[in-house]
Design a protein around this motif. Structure first.
Motif: not given
Length: 805
Positions: A198-202
């Motif tokens: 649902d979410h991706v974090v760099n």
């Protein structure tokens, strides 16, 4: 490897691991961190691990406080195997009165968030660090809460805690692609398969720009080399106890800390600063990489270290670390949403990630889960840089930030690196007329206009420009002034569903008639203040919106993501639109010389707008004023702005029209009690706490309405209020602590001198019981607690007679 997760975090350094833990601890346990190597294998493992309590802003103070409390709690928790926290204390040496004022300012800000920071004499600092020469020191600021931590141990401990909460860590796995499906889910492609998230974090550290580009966006970040060294064991430290406090020294441009029986010395070079991999990222296989030692690059700083610490004169060097760290153009980390993408977040860009890590994870987790963090996040939003931030700009800024990293910044200093990035067609003319510029979202905008070559001074006290700003304020109040507002962001909203979109985004009701305008907060789903807009209705299907300079991209995202299937075009016209405001009692007379439009009160009312012609130039004239005087904003095609400016100056000669900068605007708006977005209007507060509930229409549906209704009948714990500060040779700048006896009750959000009312004014964020008219308290300005009194009304023209006349 699993096929789905709520969140995938890319990068196993301190920032990524801390976010993993914070999300899992807060209840989002279906979270996965993917690291191409081992944990800490980027910049984390070679960090010096210094944790300061001395902060340039309240927001940074919050980051440091949370981090210090985290490490200290681990150390004291018998259930956690951690002994890496070393609370040695730390000090910043002041070598002149300007630096000492910086120390006093920092001490005041620290108290606002509960940090223990004191201004000390040189003699007292000598007692704390007997091996340091203090001959050139006039004082300094000290915190017993400063310390250092073992970076690898801190990261590994956080990873263990994250896994204990149910989070998963996948090592030795390279992310090879990022794609977002039509449903909004992210496909995270790796060497070992694909995970839907649902979410991706760099959180990729030095690789953060590569990961951002993989997702179809970008961030402003450059990688530079930072070098520190550790001396051989020193006989003087063999039996010395307690551990020496960390010293920060502007002559070195860096720090000294005890490393067991040695000294670790970390200078931030003034010159000869080197990029890592030309500012980009290394090959994906890079891991635990250090660069070749280069002590010649820091030869000047070594000499300064010998002068400050004579005990190292005969010592050799045990260890040299020359590694890469990331720098953003303003030195602030990137914490928040990526520009132009849904559910893609940045958690990177911290040049001191060990000092920021636990806090960054904590506050970003709040933002992801609840929609807002509990501290002001405007200065950390990754979208604060636009397309103007070219690689050349970023590198120039990053190197400049690095060069002053070890020195206290001088208040009011406008550094030239990377500038100008965005200029209006009247930039050169304004410069010739004495403009001193500040940068806002890349734009060069005048802060004041110097006279007769007077020098620009930097000071925390009332400086040479104090009277200059006063002259500009008097010009507005008594005659007429012209202000360049082109740095403000602006949008055109068109289409059959334009009103439907804006009604949903804006908390206030929209104007029902053409040519009328609305001032409105824009809220988050949880009822916090996201932005502040001026909305002009031009026709039933055509609106014009203006907002703050730094809000340009974040407000565009916020609105664009809510369009869905609506028949709306939301177009950013910020770079195409020049804005000149003509304000003051003679504003109508000046403009009447250039237009046939009827500017009388009867035909052109306050808070209305008309499309008119000014000296042959089509303009949207908006009768609104941020300075509390009769005035119009003239929004024109940027290509015609220079022509308009020239014509206004000519028409204004007989009225002694003056150029006005943003220093005067701040004073004038304080006198009118106008709140500023990013200061008095932030994600920390709802509309009742900010005191802007009159601009909210609860009878309609809008983003954040339910949350706003849920707090309507509750007394806020904190409020924004305007006060007068008595008896100071300096005005509040923002961040200073408010006191009632020995109790901290809040802090200043912005301040300045009101030249018309002859009062030192400040907006404060304080406990609600002190926000009532007549309440007395104290504000710490540069080490002195000055009496403050909450005002009962607007200091200047409370009935709006001048602005509406």
């Amino acid at each position: 490897m699993r096929g789905q997760a709520r969140v995938v975090i890319i990068g196993g350094g301190m920032l990524g691991v801390s976010l993993l833990y914070a999300l899992a601890k807060e209840g989002w346990k279906d979270v996965v961190l993917i690291e191409k190597g081992e944990l800490t294998s980027g910049s984390t493992w070679h960090a010096a691990g210094v944790i300061p309590a001395l902060s340039p802003s309240v927001e940074w103070a919050h980051l440091y406080r949370h981090t210090i409390e985290t490490y200290r709690a681990w150390q004291n928790d018998s259930k956690i195997d951690f002994n890496g926290w070393r609370p040695s204390g730390g000090a910043r040496l002041a070598l002149n009165e300007l630096e000492l004022d910086w120390c006093r300012n920092v001490a005041s800000k620290a108290a606002a968030v509960g940090l223990d920071v004191s201004v000390l004499s040189a003699d007292r600092l000598k007692e704390l660090h007997p091996f340091a020469s203090m001959d050139d020191v006039v004082g300094g600021v000290y915190s017993p809460q400063d310390g250092s931590v073992d970076p690898a141990m801190a990261c590994q401990t956080m990873a263990t805690l994250a896994k204990s909460e149910g989070a998963e860590i996948i090592l030795r796995t390279l992310v090879t692609g990022l794609k977002q499906s039509g449903s909004g889910a992210w496909c995270v492609e790796t060497q070992r398969g694909t995970i839907l998230a649902d979410h991706v974090v760099n959180a990729a550290g030095c690789y953060a720009r590569e990961v951002a580009r993989m997702a179809g966006t970008d961030i402003a970040l450059m990688n530079l080399k930072h070098q520190y060294f550790v001396t051989d064991d020193l006989p003087e430290l063999v039996n010395f106890s307690p551990e020496l406090p960390i010293l920060r020294d502007s002559s070195l441009g860096g720090y000294y800390r005890q490393e067991q029986r040695s000294m670790l010395i970390g200078p931030w070079e003034f010159n000869n600063i080197e990029s890592a991999w030309d500012g980009g990222a290394p090959e994906w296989k890079s891991e635990n990489e250090l660069f070749t030692d280069n002590l010649e690059r820091i030869e000047y700083h070594i000499k300064k270290a010998l002068e400050r610490l004579p005990l190292i004169a005969n010592s050799g060097v045990k260890t040299i670390v020359n590694g890469a760290i990331s720098f953003t153009p303003d030195g602030n980390p990137h914490i928040g949403p990526a520009q132009g993408l849904r559910n893609f977040w940045h958690c990177c860009g911290s040049s001191i990630g060990i000092a920021h890590g636990p806090a960054i994870g904590h506050y970003l987790a709040q933002q992801m889960i609840y929609g807002c963090a509990e501290i002001n996040m405007v200065g950390f939003d990754p979208r604060r840089f636009g397309i103007y931030a070219t690689d050349e700009y970023q590198m120039a800024k990053a190197i400049d930030i690095y060069s002053v990293y070890g020195r206290p910044p001088a208040h009011g200093e406008n550094r030239a690196a990377g500038r100008p990035a965005r200029i209006t067609p009247i930039y050169a003319e304004q410069k010739a007329r004495g403009a001193e510029f500040q940068e806002a979202n890349g734009w060069e905008r005048p802060i004041w206009f110097l006279k007769d070559g007077m020098p620009q001074e930097c000071s925390y006290r009332r400086e040479s420009t104090f009277d200059l700003i006063g002259d500009e304020c008097r010009a507005v109040r008594e005659r007429v002034g012209v202000i360049d507002l082109s740095s403000f962001s602006s949008y055109e909203v068109t289409g059959s569903d334009a009103a439907k979109l804006l009604n949903w985004v804006c908390a206030n009701k929209l104007p029902k008639r053409d040519g009328r305008l609305a001032l409105t907060p824009v809220l988050t789903e949880n009822g916090r203040i996201f932005s502040e807009w001026t909305v002009v209705r031009l026709s039933e299907d055509r609106y014009y919106v203006t907002t703050g300079a730094v809000a340009e991209l974040r407000d565009w995202d916020h609105t664009q993501f809510q369009i869905d299937e609506l028949d709306v075009s939301f177009r950013n016209v910020s770079s195409e639109t020049g804005i000149l405001a003509v304000v003051g009692p003679d504003a109508r007379a000046v403009l009447s010389k250039l237009t046939n439009a009827d500017l009388t009160n009867k035909c052109f009312k306050w808070l209305s707008a008309q499309e008119i012609t000014i000296s042959g130039i089509p303009a949207l004239a908006i009768r609104v004023s941020y300075v509390g005087e009769l005035g119009w904003e003239l929004h024109v095609d940027m290509a015609r702005m220079a022509e308009l400016y020239s014509n206004l100056l000519t028409a204004g000669e007989e009225f002694t029209m003056a150029d006005i900068g943003f220093g005067a605007i701040n004073s004038l708006r304080l006198e009118k009690g106008y709140r500023g977005w990013g200061h008095e209007l932030t994600n920390e507060m709802n509309v009742y706490q900010a005191g802007v509930e009159r601009f909210v229409d609860l009878s309609k549906s809008f983003t954040g309405r339910n949350a706003t209704l849920s707090v309507r009948d509750y007394e806020p714990n904190y409020r924004i209020a305007l006060c007068e500060i008595v008896g100071s040779d300096a005005d509040a700048l923002g961040g200073e602590t408010c006191w009632s006896g020995d109790d901290v009750i809040g802090n200043v959000t912005s301040g300045g001198y009101g030249y018309t009312v002859q009062k030192s004014l400040a907006f404060v964020w304080v406990k609600a019981k002190f926000a009532t008219p007549g309440s007395l308290f104290k504000v710490d300005i540069l080490g002195n607690k000055h009496e403050a009194r909450m005002l009962s009304g607007i200091p200047y023209d409370p009935g709006n007679k001048t602005v509406s006349g």
